[in-house]
Write a protein that holds these residues in place. Structure first.
Motif, short mmCIF file in Angstrom:
data_model
loop_
_atom_site.label_atom_id
_atom_site.label_comp_id
_atom_site.label_asym_id
_atom_site.label_seq_id
_atom_site.Cartn_x
_atom_site.Cartn_y
_atom_site.Cartn_z
N ILE A 3 3.23 -6.55 12.21
CA ILE A 3 2.33 -6.44 10.95
C ILE A 3 1.09 -6.86 11.23
CG2 ILE A 3 2.28 -7.65 8.69
CD1 ILE A 3 5.57 -7.45 8.68
N GLU A 4 0.69 -7.88 12.17
CA GLU A 4 -0.46 -8.41 12.48
C GLU A 4 -1.31 -7.17 12.92
OE1 GLU A 4 -2.40 -11.01 11.52
OE2 GLU A 4 -0.57 -11.99 10.52
N ASN A 5 -0.76 -6.25 13.62
CA ASN A 5 -1.33 -5.16 14.23
C ASN A 5 -1.77 -4.22 13.27
OD1 ASN A 5 -1.32 -6.04 17.03
ND2 ASN A 5 0.55 -5.06 17.49
N LEU A 6 -1.02 -3.98 12.31
CA LEU A 6 -1.09 -2.98 11.06
C LEU A 6 -2.30 -3.85 10.29
CD1 LEU A 6 2.35 -2.63 9.36
CD2 LEU A 6 1.07 -0.79 10.50
N LYS A 7 -2.20 -5.06 10.05
CA LYS A 7 -3.44 -5.71 9.34
C LYS A 7 -4.68 -5.68 10.08
CE LYS A 7 -4.65 -10.32 7.79
NZ LYS A 7 -4.10 -11.93 7.94
N ALA A 8 -4.75 -5.80 11.32
CA ALA A 8 -5.89 -5.33 12.15
C ALA A 8 -6.53 -4.05 12.18
CB ALA A 8 -5.81 -5.91 13.73
N VAL A 9 -5.67 -3.09 11.99
CA VAL A 9 -6.15 -1.65 12.20
C VAL A 9 -6.55 -1.33 10.70
CG1 VAL A 9 -5.23 0.87 11.89
CG2 VAL A 9 -4.46 -0.69 13.83
N LEU A 10 -5.81 -1.79 9.72
CA LEU A 10 -6.29 -1.70 8.24
C LEU A 10 -7.66 -2.29 8.11
CD1 LEU A 10 -3.08 -2.12 6.41
CD2 LEU A 10 -4.35 0.09 6.43
N GLU A 11 -7.90 -3.49 8.41
CA GLU A 11 -8.99 -4.36 8.31
C GLU A 11 -10.16 -3.76 8.75
OE1 GLU A 11 -8.28 -8.41 9.07
OE2 GLU A 11 -7.23 -8.64 7.35
N SER A 12 -10.14 -2.75 10.18
CA SER A 12 -10.99 -2.18 10.80
C SER A 12 -11.52 -1.11 10.30
CB SER A 12 -10.65 -1.77 12.16
OG SER A 12 -9.54 -0.80 12.18
N ALA A 13 -10.74 -0.44 9.15
CA ALA A 13 -10.90 0.80 8.44
C ALA A 13 -11.58 0.33 7.37
CB ALA A 13 -9.72 1.52 8.38
N GLY A 14 -11.52 -0.92 6.84
CA GLY A 14 -12.02 -1.49 5.51
C GLY A 14 -11.11 -1.57 4.54
N SER A 15 -9.72 -1.68 4.77
CA SER A 15 -8.73 -1.86 3.80
C SER A 15 -7.93 -2.98 4.18
CB SER A 15 -7.79 -0.61 4.10
OG SER A 15 -6.82 -0.60 3.04
N SER A 16 -6.65 -3.05 3.62
CA SER A 16 -5.82 -4.40 3.92
C SER A 16 -4.45 -4.04 3.86
CB SER A 16 -6.23 -5.49 2.97
OG SER A 16 -6.10 -5.52 1.73
N LEU A 17 -3.55 -5.19 3.95
CA LEU A 17 -2.22 -4.88 3.83
C LEU A 17 -1.87 -4.90 2.24
CD1 LEU A 17 -0.59 -7.98 6.05
CD2 LEU A 17 -0.49 -5.20 6.38
N ALA A 18 -2.64 -5.37 1.22
CA ALA A 18 -2.48 -5.37 0.13
C ALA A 18 -2.65 -3.81 -0.59
CB ALA A 18 -3.43 -6.01 -0.73
N ASN A 19 -3.44 -3.00 0.19
CA ASN A 19 -3.49 -1.41 -0.11
C ASN A 19 -2.50 -0.47 0.55
OD1 ASN A 19 -5.87 -2.03 -1.65
ND2 ASN A 19 -7.12 -2.22 0.19
N ILE A 20 -1.49 -1.04 1.18
CA ILE A 20 -0.26 -0.13 1.57
C ILE A 20 0.35 0.23 0.51
CG2 ILE A 20 1.84 0.11 2.97
CD1 ILE A 20 0.46 -1.97 5.09
N VAL A 21 0.72 1.56 0.32
CA VAL A 21 1.49 2.16 -0.70
C VAL A 21 2.88 2.51 -0.26
CG1 VAL A 21 -0.26 2.81 -2.06
CG2 VAL A 21 0.51 4.36 -0.46
N ASP A 22 3.29 2.87 1.22
CA ASP A 22 4.33 3.33 1.60
C ASP A 22 4.60 2.80 3.05
OD1 ASP A 22 6.89 4.85 1.46
OD2 ASP A 22 5.89 6.12 2.91
#
Length: 110
Positions: A38-57
């Protein structure tokens, strides 16, 4: 986002594997693997300007479905308020000794 596993992003090595006397993979702590994934997901999302809160699926692949309850404990720490839609599947194996993989669909705010 493509699937993420429990690998250290700097070294590419699996997080905290247990090995036998010959150095072969012998076990794991699903909680640590889930947290790292999940921390890896978070890092990728943040590098794209997003966050875990923006995951829909999310799609979760577990090598051992018996790990589900322990996985879910950690997963719930990250998605306590509003969890995205989730599919969890048991799989026979994953590449590079991963025991968990999570792929996600997220929005990138404009």
């Amino acid at each position: 986002m493509s699937g993420q596993g429990a690998r250290d992003p700097k070294t590419g090595k699996l997080i905290s594997p247990t090995t036998d006397a010959q150095g072969n993979f012998a076990g794991y702590d699903i909680r640590q693997h889930t947290r790292a994934t999940i921390e890896n997901l978070k890092a990728v999302l943040e590098s794209a300007g997003s966050s875990l809160a923006n995951i829909v699926d999310v799609t979760v692949l577990l090598v051992n479905i018996a790990d589900f309850d322990l996985f879910n404990e950690v997963y719930s720490e990250y998605f306590a308020q509003t969890a995205p839609a989730r599919t969890t599947l048991a799989v026979r194996s994953l590449p590079m000794q991963n025991v968990i993989e999570i792929k996600a669909v997220a929005q990138i705010p404009s």
